[in-house]
Design a protein around this motif. Structure first.
Motif, PDB file in Angstrom:
ATOM      1  N   GLY A  54       0.935   4.035  -2.869  1.00 32.14           N
ATOM      2  CA  GLY A  54       0.638   5.413  -2.479  1.00 32.14           C
ATOM      3  C   GLY A  54       1.696   6.378  -2.977  1.00 32.14           C
ATOM      4  O   GLY A  54       1.381   7.426  -3.551  1.00 32.14           O
ATOM      5  N   ILE A  78       2.161  14.384  -8.377  1.00 35.75           N
ATOM      6  CA  ILE A  78       1.674  15.604  -7.724  1.00 35.75           C
ATOM      7  C   ILE A  78       2.832  16.316  -7.037  1.00 35.75           C
ATOM      8  O   ILE A  78       2.962  17.541  -7.105  1.00 35.75           O
ATOM      9  N   PHE A 133     -10.832   6.920  -7.099  1.00 30.85           N
ATOM     10  CA  PHE A 133     -12.299   6.839  -7.079  1.00 30.85           C
ATOM     11  C   PHE A 133     -12.753   5.411  -6.836  1.00 30.85           C
ATOM     12  O   PHE A 133     -13.585   5.135  -5.967  1.00 30.85           O
ATOM     13  N   TYR A 140      -2.118   6.072   3.540  1.00 28.50           N
ATOM     14  CA  TYR A 140      -2.112   5.354   2.268  1.00 28.50           C
ATOM     15  C   TYR A 140      -3.331   5.718   1.437  1.00 28.50           C
ATOM     16  O   TYR A 140      -3.245   5.958   0.239  1.00 28.50           O
ATOM     17  N   GLN A 141      -4.482   5.729   2.108  1.00 31.24           N
ATOM     18  CA  GLN A 141      -5.709   6.036   1.381  1.00 31.24           C
ATOM     19  C   GLN A 141      -5.637   7.429   0.756  1.00 31.24           C
ATOM     20  O   GLN A 141      -6.012   7.633  -0.394  1.00 31.24           O
ATOM     21  N   ALA A 142      -5.105   8.363   1.537  1.00 34.83           N
ATOM     22  CA  ALA A 142      -5.001   9.737   1.038  1.00 34.83           C
ATOM     23  C   ALA A 142      -4.095   9.800  -0.182  1.00 34.83           C
ATOM     24  O   ALA A 142      -4.397  10.482  -1.165  1.00 34.83           O
ATOM     25  N   LEU A 143      -2.967   9.063  -0.135  1.00 33.89           N
ATOM     26  CA  LEU A 143      -2.016   9.101  -1.248  1.00 33.89           C
ATOM     27  C   LEU A 143      -2.633   8.511  -2.516  1.00 33.89           C
ATOM     28  O   LEU A 143      -2.511   9.074  -3.601  1.00 33.89           O
ATOM     29  N   VAL A 144      -3.294   7.354  -2.370  1.00 34.79           N
ATOM     30  CA  VAL A 144      -3.879   6.698  -3.547  1.00 34.79           C
ATOM     31  C   VAL A 144      -5.022   7.538  -4.101  1.00 34.79           C
ATOM     32  O   VAL A 144      -5.244   7.595  -5.305  1.00 34.79           O
ATOM     33  N   PHE A 145      -5.729   8.222  -3.213  1.00 34.79           N
ATOM     34  CA  PHE A 145      -6.881   9.011  -3.622  1.00 34.79           C
ATOM     35  C   PHE A 145      -6.469  10.332  -4.283  1.00 34.79           C
ATOM     36  O   PHE A 145      -7.215  10.878  -5.099  1.00 34.79           O
ATOM     37  N   SER A 146      -5.271  10.804  -3.947  1.00 39.45           N
ATOM     38  CA  SER A 146      -4.896  12.168  -4.338  1.00 39.45           C
ATOM     39  C   SER A 146      -4.961  12.466  -5.840  1.00 39.45           C
ATOM     40  O   SER A 146      -5.384  13.571  -6.203  1.00 39.45           O
ATOM     41  N   PRO A 147      -4.597  11.531  -6.752  1.00 38.82           N
ATOM     42  CA  PRO A 147      -4.664  11.913  -8.174  1.00 38.82           C
ATOM     43  C   PRO A 147      -6.068  12.295  -8.641  1.00 38.82           C
ATOM     44  O   PRO A 147      -6.220  13.106  -9.549  1.00 38.82           O
ATOM     45  N   LEU A 148      -7.079  11.721  -7.994  1.00 38.46           N
ATOM     46  CA  LEU A 148      -8.448  12.046  -8.390  1.00 38.46           C
ATOM     47  C   LEU A 148      -8.735  13.529  -8.184  1.00 38.46           C
ATOM     48  O   LEU A 148      -9.588  14.113  -8.854  1.00 38.46           O
ATOM     49  N   LEU A 179       0.825  -1.205   0.000  1.00 42.89           N
ATOM     50  CA  LEU A 179       0.000   0.000   0.000  1.00 42.89           C
ATOM     51  C   LEU A 179       0.860   1.257   0.000  1.00 42.89           C
ATOM     52  O   LEU A 179       0.570   2.234  -0.694  1.00 42.89           O
ATOM     53  N   LEU A 198     -12.090   4.233  -3.327  1.00 46.88           N
ATOM     54  CA  LEU A 198     -13.067   4.798  -2.391  1.00 46.88           C
ATOM     55  C   LEU A 198     -14.393   4.035  -2.463  1.00 46.88           C
ATOM     56  O   LEU A 198     -15.004   3.725  -1.435  1.00 46.88           O
ATOM     57  N   VAL A 239      -6.459  -3.450  -3.069  1.00 45.44           N
ATOM     58  CA  VAL A 239      -6.155  -2.397  -2.097  1.00 45.44           C
ATOM     59  C   VAL A 239      -7.138  -2.453  -0.930  1.00 45.44           C
ATOM     60  O   VAL A 239      -6.744  -2.371   0.240  1.00 45.44           O
ATOM     61  N   TRP A 276      -4.202   6.050 -13.458  1.00 43.95           N
ATOM     62  CA  TRP A 276      -3.668   6.823 -12.321  1.00 43.95           C
ATOM     63  C   TRP A 276      -4.733   7.771 -11.787  1.00 43.95           C
ATOM     64  O   TRP A 276      -4.923   7.915 -10.586  1.00 43.95           O
ATOM     65  N   GLN A 309     -10.878  14.941   5.185  1.00 45.81           N
ATOM     66  CA  GLN A 309     -10.608  13.521   4.996  1.00 45.81           C
ATOM     67  C   GLN A 309     -10.985  12.706   6.224  1.00 45.81           C
ATOM     68  O   GLN A 309     -11.585  11.650   6.125  1.00 45.81           O
ATOM     69  N   LEU A 367      -8.037   5.602 -10.246  1.00 51.41           N
ATOM     70  CA  LEU A 367      -7.822   4.551  -9.250  1.00 51.41           C
ATOM     71  C   LEU A 367      -8.406   4.949  -7.891  1.00 51.41           C
ATOM     72  O   LEU A 367      -9.079   4.152  -7.226  1.00 51.41           O
ATOM     73  N   TYR A 411      -9.725  18.374   0.774  1.00 52.47           N
ATOM     74  CA  TYR A 411      -9.649  16.951   1.085  1.00 52.47           C
ATOM     75  C   TYR A 411      -8.894  16.726   2.393  1.00 52.47           C
ATOM     76  O   TYR A 411      -9.323  15.949   3.240  1.00 52.47           O
ATOM     77  N   CYS A 430       1.440   6.830  -6.693  1.00 49.06           N
ATOM     78  CA  CYS A 430       0.299   7.665  -7.069  1.00 49.06           C
ATOM     79  C   CYS A 430       0.568   9.140  -6.795  1.00 49.06           C
ATOM     80  O   CYS A 430       0.143  10.014  -7.545  1.00 49.06           O
TER      81      CYS A 430
END
Lengths: 275, 252
Positions: free
Chosen positions: A24, A31, B128, B66-74, A20, B131, B51, B123, A262, B126, A258, A27
């Motif tokens: 992360g 950014i 969305f 982790y969730q925040a990082l994976v979610f961030s591109p959205l 994970l 979530l 995930v 990228w 969050q 993902l 966010y 991803c």
């Protein structure tokens, strides 16, 4: 579920952390690179160094010189908030109706909602454009908002949520003598608050990031942030510094939103999981 | 617009369809759109489920991060995302070539350009899907898994026979969204990154329409395309909705 405590379990937990965490970082890297590039001095823009040093705000200064960033921010915020609220309201009413009532033609009507997804934006934009021209709202925020007030996404997700809602509670509210309208607002909505918050943020972000429709309606260009980006893109090559700075500014409010909300979103998911 | 075609008889209307199918590249662009949908399914269904399942082993602050990082591109606007990827994929000084040690001209060669569009779109969406899966998993009553575990089911058996079936409405929803929206998700990226090229390699049906039909404000062609889309996607969507009604378990 109780975790078996043991060596194997611990190894798997570590593996989960690695997988994970790696995903992360992967991803988030683009950014990071966006902001890193925007903070480099103009002569360092092509530098591959992972840290932007020395820091420079020259790119931002260039962006502010070319664009009215404050005005664009305000326009974009108003547009996105109106669209998200409209979509949430219509989605809630429709989702509740579909999930809570059985009436003739439910399936067909629901299919009609889903069907609005079948026709892509590239097909509907021309009729919408002509309609807006007749209504005289071209080049206004209202013109951008009006055709976006209802989305199948909100209807589908909220229908699912209301469907998962315990029927006994709805029954109990009815036996208490509440009408559908008051049941919706006093029983369903308070219990769906986490889901509504999460969906609302999703819809806001989608509206904020919308590009082609605003580009078409707001032809007195650069009325929202996303359109400003094009100022730094050229066929000869891009002006990377100010381009990254404007892109960074266009994304910043959403990222901050966010970060602030969050916890509430995640709490919401956890709580609905323990229900 | 074409005033003459507005009062068209049947033959006149059919002409719009004929022109649509006669567009250069029409068949190939349909094929490429289907490929795009298939290539995106791992990003919108398989990886998010993985995930979601992995995330249940991780607790506390780390899971949130982790969730925040994976979610961030959205959260990144597609056009801004396209801009930064253009920069990352730059053949000379882009980070991707420097990390991989390659000299690929990502956006100017057909294969790499298609791959780039898929990966950048994946990228983007993902987060969305992650979530939605997280919400689906959170909505599953833990008593079922606990009961199965008490009956002696292994972790994998619980996942395979309890969790995934209960998650199936979510998965069908994600598949449906992918089929219907893939080409729209990648549209701003195609427009900014490749312009449909090189030599049409990234031209989806949507981009073709934008390029030919709406570039010239051609209402007849657009309407014909709208009907075709409606029918084509309608069949797929009806199939998926029927499937979802058959495989869905609602635990209420």
């Amino acid at each position: 579920m109780d975790e078996p405590v043991g060596e194997r379990s611990r190894v798997r937990t570590v593996a989960a952390h690695v997988a994970l965490g790696g995903l992360g970082v992967l991803c988030a890297f683009p950014i990071y690179w966006l902001y890193a590039t925007s903070l480099r001095a103009p002569e360092d823009v092509y530098s591959p160094a992972p840290l932007p040093w020395p820091l420079s705000v020259q790119s931002y200064a260039d962006a502010f010189r070319v664009l009215d960033v404050g005005g664009l921010l305000l326009n974009t915020t108003v547009m996105a908030a109106l669209i998200a609220l409209g979509q949430l309201l219509t989605g809630l009413l429709a989702g509740y109706a579909f999930a809570a009532w059985d009436f003739r033609g439910t399936g067909l009507l629901y299919l009609a909602f889903v069907a609005t997804w079948l026709v892509p934006f590239q097909v509907t934009m021309l009729p919408n454009y002509v309609l807006l021209a007749r209504l005289g709202v071209l080049n206004t925020i209202a013109g951008v908002v009006l055709p976006s007030l209802c989305t199948a996404l909100a209807v589908m997700l909220l229908r699912q949520h209301v469907q998962a809602f315990p029927r006994e509670l709805l029954e109990a509210a009815r036996l208490d003598g509440r009408g559908s309208w008051s049941t919706l607002w006093t029983v369903v909505v308070p219990n769906l608050r986490p889901a509504l918050a999460a969906l609302g943020i999703l819809l806001f972000v989608n509206a904020w990031n919308e590009y082609f429709w605003p580009a078409l309606v707001l032809q007195r260009s650069n009325a929202v942030l996303q359109l400003g980006l094009r100022s730094f893109m050229g066929t000869e090559g891009n002006d990377w510094g100010p381009l990254m700075a404007t892109a960074g500014l266009a994304c910043l409010p959403v990222l901050v939103l966010y970060l602030v909300l969050q916890r509430q979103i995640v709490d919401g998911f956890v709580r609905s999981g323990l229900r | 617009m074409e005033p003459a075609a507005d009062h068209a008889d049947g033959a006149g209307r059919a002409r719009h369809y004929a022109r649509l199918f006669a567009l250069p590249d029409f068949g190939a662009s349909v094929g490429r759109t289907v490929l795009l949908v298939l290539a995106l399914l791992p990003f919108t269904v398989a990886v998010p489920v993985l995930v979601g399942l992995l995330a249940r082993r991780v607790r506390g602050r780390a899971a949130v991060v982790y969730q925040a990082l994976v979610f961030s591109p959205l959260l990144i606007a597609p056009v801004a995302g396209a801009a930064v990827w253009q920069w990352l994929l730059d053949p000379r000084s882009g980070a991707v070539n420097q990390v991989l040690g390659t000299t690929t001209n990502w956006l100017q060669e057909p294969g790499p350009a298609q791959l780039a569009i898929v990966v950048v779109t994946g990228w983007h969406v993902l987060g969305f899907a992650v979530l939605v899966v997280a919400a689906g998993l959170a909505g599953i009553d833990r008593d079922y898994a606990a009961a199965a575990a008490l009956d002696g089911a292994s972790r994998w058996q619980v996942t395979r026979w309890v969790t995934l079936p209960l998650l199936s409405p979510t998965l069908v929803f994600l598949a449906l969204v992918t089929v219907l929206l893939s080409a729209q998700w990648s549209f701003p990226l195609v427009d900014t990154l490749t312009g449909g090229g090189p030599s049409g390699a990234t031209t989806t049906v949507h981009y073709l329409l934008w390029d030919y039909g709406f570039g010239s404000f051609d209402a007849g062609l657009g309407a014909a395309a709208g009907v075709i889309f409606f029918l084509g996607f309608g069949v797929v969507a009806a199939g998926l909705v029927a499937l979802s009604d058959r495989v869905s378990f609602h635990d209420s």
